[in-house]
Design a protein around this motif. Structure first.
Motif, mmCIF file in Angstrom:
data_model
loop_
_atom_site.group_PDB
_atom_site.id
_atom_site.type_symbol
_atom_site.label_atom_id
_atom_site.label_comp_id
_atom_site.label_asym_id
_atom_site.label_seq_id
_atom_site.Cartn_x
_atom_site.Cartn_y
_atom_site.Cartn_z
ATOM 1 N N LEU A 71 0.829 -1.211 0.000
ATOM 2 C CA LEU A 71 0.000 0.000 0.000
ATOM 3 C C LEU A 71 0.863 1.261 0.000
ATOM 4 O O LEU A 71 0.507 2.267 -0.620
ATOM 5 C CB LEU A 71 -0.922 -0.014 1.218
ATOM 6 N N LYS A 72 1.980 1.216 0.705
ATOM 7 C CA LYS A 72 2.894 2.360 0.718
ATOM 8 C C LYS A 72 3.416 2.642 -0.685
ATOM 9 O O LYS A 72 3.457 3.799 -1.133
ATOM 10 C CB LYS A 72 4.054 2.081 1.663
ATOM 11 N N LEU A 73 3.797 1.599 -1.393
ATOM 12 C CA LEU A 73 4.297 1.764 -2.762
ATOM 13 C C LEU A 73 3.200 2.304 -3.672
ATOM 14 O O LEU A 73 3.450 3.203 -4.500
ATOM 15 C CB LEU A 73 4.813 0.419 -3.283
ATOM 16 N N ALA A 74 1.978 1.781 -3.531
ATOM 17 C CA ALA A 74 0.871 2.257 -4.361
ATOM 18 C C ALA A 74 0.570 3.725 -4.084
ATOM 19 O O ALA A 74 0.307 4.509 -5.013
ATOM 20 C CB ALA A 74 -0.368 1.401 -4.100
ATOM 21 N N ALA A 75 0.599 4.133 -2.805
ATOM 22 C CA ALA A 75 0.342 5.534 -2.455
ATOM 23 C C ALA A 75 1.399 6.448 -3.062
ATOM 24 O O ALA A 75 1.081 7.543 -3.548
ATOM 25 C CB ALA A 75 0.305 5.686 -0.936
ATOM 26 N N LYS A 80 3.062 5.915 -5.809
ATOM 27 C CA LYS A 80 2.823 5.995 -7.256
ATOM 28 C C LYS A 80 1.685 6.965 -7.555
ATOM 29 O O LYS A 80 1.748 7.737 -8.525
ATOM 30 C CB LYS A 80 2.496 4.604 -7.797
ATOM 31 N N TYR A 81 0.638 6.923 -6.747
ATOM 32 C CA TYR A 81 -0.453 7.867 -6.936
ATOM 33 C C TYR A 81 0.036 9.303 -6.768
ATOM 34 O O TYR A 81 -0.336 10.205 -7.532
ATOM 35 C CB TYR A 81 -1.576 7.589 -5.934
ATOM 36 N N ARG A 82 0.843 9.537 -5.769
ATOM 37 C CA ARG A 82 1.379 10.886 -5.548
ATOM 38 C C ARG A 82 2.165 11.365 -6.752
ATOM 39 O O ARG A 82 2.020 12.510 -7.208
ATOM 40 C CB ARG A 82 2.273 10.895 -4.312
ATOM 41 N N HIS A 83 3.007 10.488 -7.275
ATOM 42 C CA HIS A 83 3.821 10.853 -8.430
ATOM 43 C C HIS A 83 2.941 11.161 -9.640
ATOM 44 O O HIS A 83 3.171 12.147 -10.368
ATOM 45 C CB HIS A 83 4.785 9.713 -8.757
ATOM 46 N N SER A 84 1.909 10.334 -9.851
ATOM 47 C CA SER A 84 1.022 10.560 -10.988
ATOM 48 C C SER A 84 0.289 11.886 -10.874
ATOM 49 O O SER A 84 0.175 12.641 -11.850
ATOM 50 C CB SER A 84 0.014 9.409 -11.100
ATOM 51 N N LYS A 126 -8.834 7.634 -5.196
ATOM 52 C CA LYS A 126 -8.110 6.379 -5.014
ATOM 53 C C LYS A 126 -6.810 6.612 -4.258
ATOM 54 O O LYS A 126 -6.394 5.793 -3.425
ATOM 55 C CB LYS A 126 -7.807 5.749 -6.375
ATOM 56 N N ALA A 127 -6.166 7.737 -4.546
ATOM 57 C CA ALA A 127 -4.925 8.062 -3.838
ATOM 58 C C ALA A 127 -5.195 8.261 -2.353
ATOM 59 O O ALA A 127 -4.443 7.774 -1.493
ATOM 60 C CB ALA A 127 -4.290 9.316 -4.435
ATOM 61 N N LEU A 128 -6.284 8.975 -2.046
ATOM 62 C CA LEU A 128 -6.635 9.198 -0.643
ATOM 63 C C LEU A 128 -6.998 7.887 0.051
ATOM 64 O O LEU A 128 -6.596 7.648 1.191
ATOM 65 C CB LEU A 128 -7.808 10.173 -0.548
ATOM 66 N N GLU A 129 -7.747 7.042 -0.637
ATOM 67 C CA GLU A 129 -8.114 5.748 -0.060
ATOM 68 C C GLU A 129 -6.881 4.885 0.202
ATOM 69 O O GLU A 129 -6.779 4.215 1.243
ATOM 70 C CB GLU A 129 -9.073 5.012 -0.999
ATOM 71 N N THR A 130 -5.953 4.901 -0.753
ATOM 72 C CA THR A 130 -4.740 4.100 -0.591
ATOM 73 C C THR A 130 -3.903 4.616 0.566
ATOM 74 O O THR A 130 -3.346 3.827 1.350
ATOM 75 C CB THR A 130 -3.914 4.122 -1.887
ATOM 76 N N GLU A 131 -3.816 5.938 0.689
ATOM 77 C CA GLU A 131 -3.075 6.530 1.804
ATOM 78 C C GLU A 131 -3.722 6.149 3.142
ATOM 79 O O GLU A 131 -3.043 5.811 4.114
ATOM 80 C CB GLU A 131 -3.048 8.046 1.645
ATOM 81 N N ARG A 132 -5.053 6.192 3.171
ATOM 82 C CA ARG A 132 -5.765 5.790 4.395
ATOM 83 C C ARG A 132 -5.529 4.318 4.702
ATOM 84 O O ARG A 132 -5.243 3.943 5.849
ATOM 85 C CB ARG A 132 -7.264 6.038 4.219
ATOM 86 N N ASP A 133 -5.653 3.469 3.698
ATOM 87 C CA ASP A 133 -5.481 2.029 3.913
ATOM 88 C C ASP A 133 -4.066 1.699 4.382
ATOM 89 O O ASP A 133 -3.874 0.815 5.225
ATOM 90 C CB ASP A 133 -5.797 1.260 2.630
ATOM 91 N N PHE A 134 -3.081 2.418 3.847
ATOM 92 C CA PHE A 134 -1.703 2.210 4.291
ATOM 93 C C PHE A 134 -1.549 2.583 5.767
ATOM 94 O O PHE A 134 -0.946 1.851 6.550
ATOM 95 C CB PHE A 134 -0.733 3.027 3.437
ATOM 96 N N ASN A 135 -2.106 3.729 6.145
ATOM 97 C CA ASN A 135 -2.004 4.155 7.539
ATOM 98 C C ASN A 135 -2.731 3.207 8.480
ATOM 99 O O ASN A 135 -2.250 2.929 9.585
ATOM 100 C CB ASN A 135 -2.553 5.579 7.691
ATOM 101 N N LYS A 136 -3.870 2.683 8.049
ATOM 102 C CA LYS A 136 -4.603 1.742 8.893
ATOM 103 C C LYS A 136 -3.863 0.413 9.009
ATOM 104 O O LYS A 136 -3.837 -0.205 10.081
ATOM 105 C CB LYS A 136 -6.015 1.530 8.340
ATOM 106 N N ALA A 137 -3.259 -0.018 7.901
ATOM 107 C CA ALA A 137 -2.478 -1.261 7.944
ATOM 108 C C ALA A 137 -1.265 -1.102 8.854
ATOM 109 O O ALA A 137 -0.925 -2.003 9.634
ATOM 110 C CB ALA A 137 -2.044 -1.656 6.533
ATOM 111 N N TYR A 138 -0.623 0.057 8.774
ATOM 112 C CA TYR A 138 0.546 0.289 9.635
ATOM 113 C C TYR A 138 0.116 0.408 11.098
ATOM 114 O O TYR A 138 0.839 -0.035 12.001
ATOM 115 C CB TYR A 138 1.281 1.552 9.195
#
Length: 391
Positions: free
Chosen positions: A324-328, A330-334, A371-383
């Protein structure tokens, strides 16, 4: 629409404030949560129960007054004081077992504490996500209203037809509906946090997540987490307590002693002196040592199983959080390099694209941001779940 990129890039600057706010919420929940208070009181009661029955038996005082028959032999008076002693108490084995049981109760409380604080933190992270999404949607709503007003004027002037006008109105309605949905979800999360906070309201308006220093090596991370996990500490302590119980059971199989003073008076005669006794446990403690050893073996198996389960669960969480960190990222870069909001607005104003094309293209951008916001949230929740033992 340039604000989309500006707000997104400023997100990380809010991380420290967000983390401090979440920490304050967790501190408030820990102080006010009724379940934790009940657990704390239950733990203290359990500790007192564990310390009950670990001392010597009460001393025994006996008095006898016996009438003699025939009367000429006189009456008899007996007085005795005695105290029983057992090696399990004198050696401190009972006390050491009680101390181990008290530590078990404390680890059990800490496990319950982590569960409640993790639940509160997950709600906080969802709330931060919704706060961030609300800011994005407020900007989209302002833009949709601007377009709708412009199309009102254009319809009055005859520059567009009713179909184009309806598209603008539908676009505005969709954004307004999204704002209402976000408000409902925020209220539900605040209600859940209020329950966890003992019925007291909680405010959390931060719209940025904490900047996380993600561990690069799982094994190093696991070694630290393993030492702090209360569940593993509980099962390890359970083994230690079981071993102490084996020693206690052996000691309970040894003879116990009693000693005291006795006095006897009868017909002008007086006898007094010390008394000694011994109790040999022939049947009372049968199978107690075997049972204690079996309990230790069961506790060792539970400990091994808990460690295996914890390792596997943590490993799964680690890899999920890393992905999820990697996906977040990539979204930021895009969003930083491929944001076409400004170009699309210019093309719409110049009449180079239709309103429908503009809405479709902006919808793609909005979906990417969401999707970027959701991925960032999911990463923080997983961590948060991965690092729950640190709470």
């Amino acid at each position: 629409m340039k604000k989309i990129l500006v707000i997104w890039m400023a997100w990380t600057s809010l991380s420290l404030a967000a983390q401090n706010s979440i920490d304050r919420v967790l501190s408030s929940v820990e102080a006010n949560n009724t379940t934790l208070k009940a657990l704390r009181e239950g733990t203290e009661a359990q500790k007192l129960e564990n310390r009950t029955g670990i001392f010597l038996e009460n001393p025994e005082l006996a008095f006898n007054y016996l009438w003699g028959t025939p009367g000429r032999i006189g009456n008899r008076t007996d007085l005795s004081i005695s105290q029983k002693f057992d090696l399990a108490t004198l050696s401190g084995l009972k006390s050491r077992v009680a101390e181990g049981q008290n530590q078990l109760a404390e680890w059990q409380y800490l496990s319950g504490r982590i569960d409640i604080l993790l639940e509160a933190k997950q709600y906080c992270l969802d709330l931060v996500y919704l706060n961030r999404l609300r800011k994005e949607t407020e900007m989209r709503l302002a833009h949709a209203r601007t377009i709708a007003k412009a199309y009102d004027r254009m319809l009055e002037q005859g520059d567009i037809n009713r179909l184009e006008y309806n598209k603008a109105k539908l676009n505005l309605s969709a954004v307004e509906g999204e704002m209402a949905r976000i408000g409902i979800e925020r209220d539900a999360l605040l209600s859940e946090l209020k329950k966890l906070n003992g019925g007291e309201n909680i405010a959390l308006d931060d719209a940025g997540f904490d900047e996380i220093s993600f561990p690069l090596d799982f094994e190093t991370w696991y070694a630290q987490a393993e030492q702090r996990n209360p569940v593993l500490a509980y099962v390890r302590q359970e083994v230690e307590v079981g071993r102490k119980r084996v020693s206690l059971s052996r000691a309970m199989g040894l003879p116990s002693f009693s000693g005291g003073y006795m006095s006897e008076k009868v017909a002008g005669e007086h006898f007094q002196g010390i008394t000694l006794g011994i109790a040999i446990p022939l049947w009372e403690n049968k199978n107690r040592v075997r049972q204690a050893k079996a309990a230790v073996r069961a506790a060792e198996m539970r400990s091994d199983d808990a460690q295996q389960q914890f390792y596997g669960r943590l490993q799964t969480l680690y890899h999920r959080a890393a992905g999820l960190k990697l996906a977040a990222e990539k979204y930021r870069h895009s969003l930083t390099s491929l944001n076409n909001a400004e170009l699309l607005k210019k093309a719409l104003d110049a009449g180079e694209i239709s309103l429908l094309d503009y809405i479709v293209e902006m919808g793609l951008l909005y979906e990417t941001v969401n999707k970027a916001l959701e991925t960032e949230r999911d990463f923080n929740k997983a961590y948060a779940e991965l690092s729950a033992v640190m709470l």
